[in-house]
Design an enzyme around this catalytic site. Structure first.
Site, PDB file in Angstrom:
ATOM      1  N   CYS A  81       0.826  -1.207   0.000  1.00  8.12           N
ATOM      2  CA  CYS A  81       0.000   0.000   0.000  1.00  8.12           C
ATOM      3  C   CYS A  81       0.862   1.259   0.000  1.00  8.12           C
ATOM      4  O   CYS A  81       1.590   1.497  -0.955  1.00  8.12           O
ATOM      5  CB  CYS A  81      -1.011  -0.035   1.147  1.00  8.12           C
ATOM      6  SG  CYS A  81      -2.392   1.130   0.886  1.00  8.12           S
ATOM      7  N   HIS A 132      -4.301  -4.445   0.139  1.00 13.98           N
ATOM      8  CA  HIS A 132      -4.070  -5.018   1.468  1.00 13.98           C
ATOM      9  C   HIS A 132      -4.539  -6.463   1.514  1.00 13.98           C
ATOM     10  O   HIS A 132      -5.527  -6.790   2.186  1.00 13.98           O
ATOM     11  CB  HIS A 132      -4.819  -4.200   2.524  1.00 13.98           C
ATOM     12  CG  HIS A 132      -4.154  -2.922   2.906  1.00 13.98           C
ATOM     13  ND1 HIS A 132      -3.016  -2.875   3.677  1.00 13.98           N
ATOM     14  CD2 HIS A 132      -4.477  -1.646   2.619  1.00 13.98           C
ATOM     15  CE1 HIS A 132      -2.662  -1.612   3.863  1.00 13.98           C
ATOM     16  NE2 HIS A 132      -3.528  -0.842   3.234  1.00 13.98           N
ATOM     17  N   GLU A 172      -3.391  -8.706   3.170  1.00  9.36           N
ATOM     18  CA  GLU A 172      -3.218  -9.225   4.531  1.00  9.36           C
ATOM     19  C   GLU A 172      -4.382  -8.901   5.454  1.00  9.36           C
ATOM     20  O   GLU A 172      -4.443  -9.417   6.587  1.00  9.36           O
ATOM     21  CB  GLU A 172      -1.928  -8.669   5.146  1.00  9.36           C
ATOM     22  CG  GLU A 172      -2.002  -7.250   5.696  1.00  9.36           C
ATOM     23  CD  GLU A 172      -1.944  -6.160   4.637  1.00  9.36           C
ATOM     24  OE1 GLU A 172      -1.959  -4.967   5.000  1.00  9.36           O
ATOM     25  OE2 GLU A 172      -1.885  -6.484   3.429  1.00  9.36           O
TER      26      GLU A 172
END
Length: 305
Positions: A142, A236, A238
């Site tokens: 990001c 993102h 994750e």
């Protein structure tokens, strides 16, 4: 195989409850095997949450991984207990003499500021320059991706008319034969939560860079350089199932203008439980990075990097 973590790291209980195989330092020292050494530069304010998210993905691999944590010395985190930082984190000065198989640079909530106005920008530049000689493959996430593209290649970021917020369909760029997306479906999903973007036309002007995955809605997602020694992810992968919900609820509570995250709540109804569309792709992405761009490429003796 397990992920090796410091004794008593708070993320351990969460990971173990999810059947992620973790190994504490004391046990790992008795094994005659060289784990992959990964450095995590955590720029997020909620460091314990980000640790857990990334360790969950790093631990879902047949490889043994040893993680060191650092934060910037030029900015004092305010949302993480000081005792946690003292116990589990180091600063760049403490690790600059080491070499690592891989490194992750996280996002940060500073994307609407010019890079040079970020309090720790000069230190981050030192770390990114150091990574070119002391890390085999660096994964930027990001804002970390935007910062890396700007520092290494002069790629600008641009303000968006409204926040890119939701879970978006992506696809590999036609003709890409690299291993980062090996095993992926033709369409896969990634969460995004950002106010700025990098643009294809700027990236295509730099011959060292290659766009390898993108979204019709969210734009460029993955850029690689140096045969995968630098990887830039604008989203993102994750994120936890409820991370976007927490961000949405926070902004609503603060009276901010925020749209409902796209492709997240069934029927776009925030009262509903969010749908998780990205978990399998996220696990495969990190597994492929560890296997194909770190484990199979780095020398056994890291001093030879």
């Amino acid at each position: 195989m397990p992920i090796k973590i410091p004794n008593n790291l708070p993320a351990a209980n969460i990971l173990e409850s999810e059947n992620i195989f973790v190994m504490y330092e004391d046990r790992a020292y008795t094994q005659d095997i060289r784990p992959l050494k990964i450095l995590l530069l955590n720029l997020m304010p909620t460091k314990i949450t980000t640790e857990t998210q990334l360790l969950r993905l790093l631990g879902n691999s047949p490889l043994q991984v040893e993680v060191d944590f650092i934060y910037t010395a030029t900015y004092a985190p305010t949302n993480t207990p000081q005792e946690h930082l003292i116990k589990f984190y180091e600063t760049f000065d403490a690790v600059r003499g080491r070499k690592y198989d891989g490194m992750i640079i996280t996002g940060a909530p500073v994307e609407q500021m010019p890079f040079e106005q970020v309090a720790y920008w000069d230190e981050l530049c030192q770390i990114m320059e150091w990574s070119k000689t002391h890390v085999y493959s660096t994964l930027h996430i990001c804002w970390g991706a935007q910062a890396g593209l700007y520092y290494h290649y002069g790629i600008a970021k641009y303000d968006l008319p409204q926040k890119m917020f939701g879970v978006f369909p992506h696809k590999k760029v036609s003709g890409f034969q690299g291993k980062l997306f090996r095993g992926f479906d033709d369409v896969f999903y990634v969460p995004h939560s950002r106010h700025t973007e990098v643009r294809r036309k700027d990236i295509e002007k730099v011959p060292q860079l290659r766009i390898v995955a993108e979204s019709d809605m969210a734009g460029v997602y993955t850029v690689t350089a140096q045969k995968g020694r630098q990887i830039f992810l604008t989203g993102h992968s994750e994120y936890d199932p409820l991370t976007l919900k927490a961000e949405y609820d926070r902004d609503v509570a603060q009276g901010l203008s925020i749209q409902i995250p796209l492709n997240y709540y069934p029927g776009d109804d925030p009262a509903q439980t969010p749908l998780v569309l990205w978990r399998s792709a996220a696990n495969l992405l990190f597994s492929n990075w560890l296997n194909y761009y770190v484990y199979q490429e780095t020398p056994f003796n890291l001093s030879s990097l």
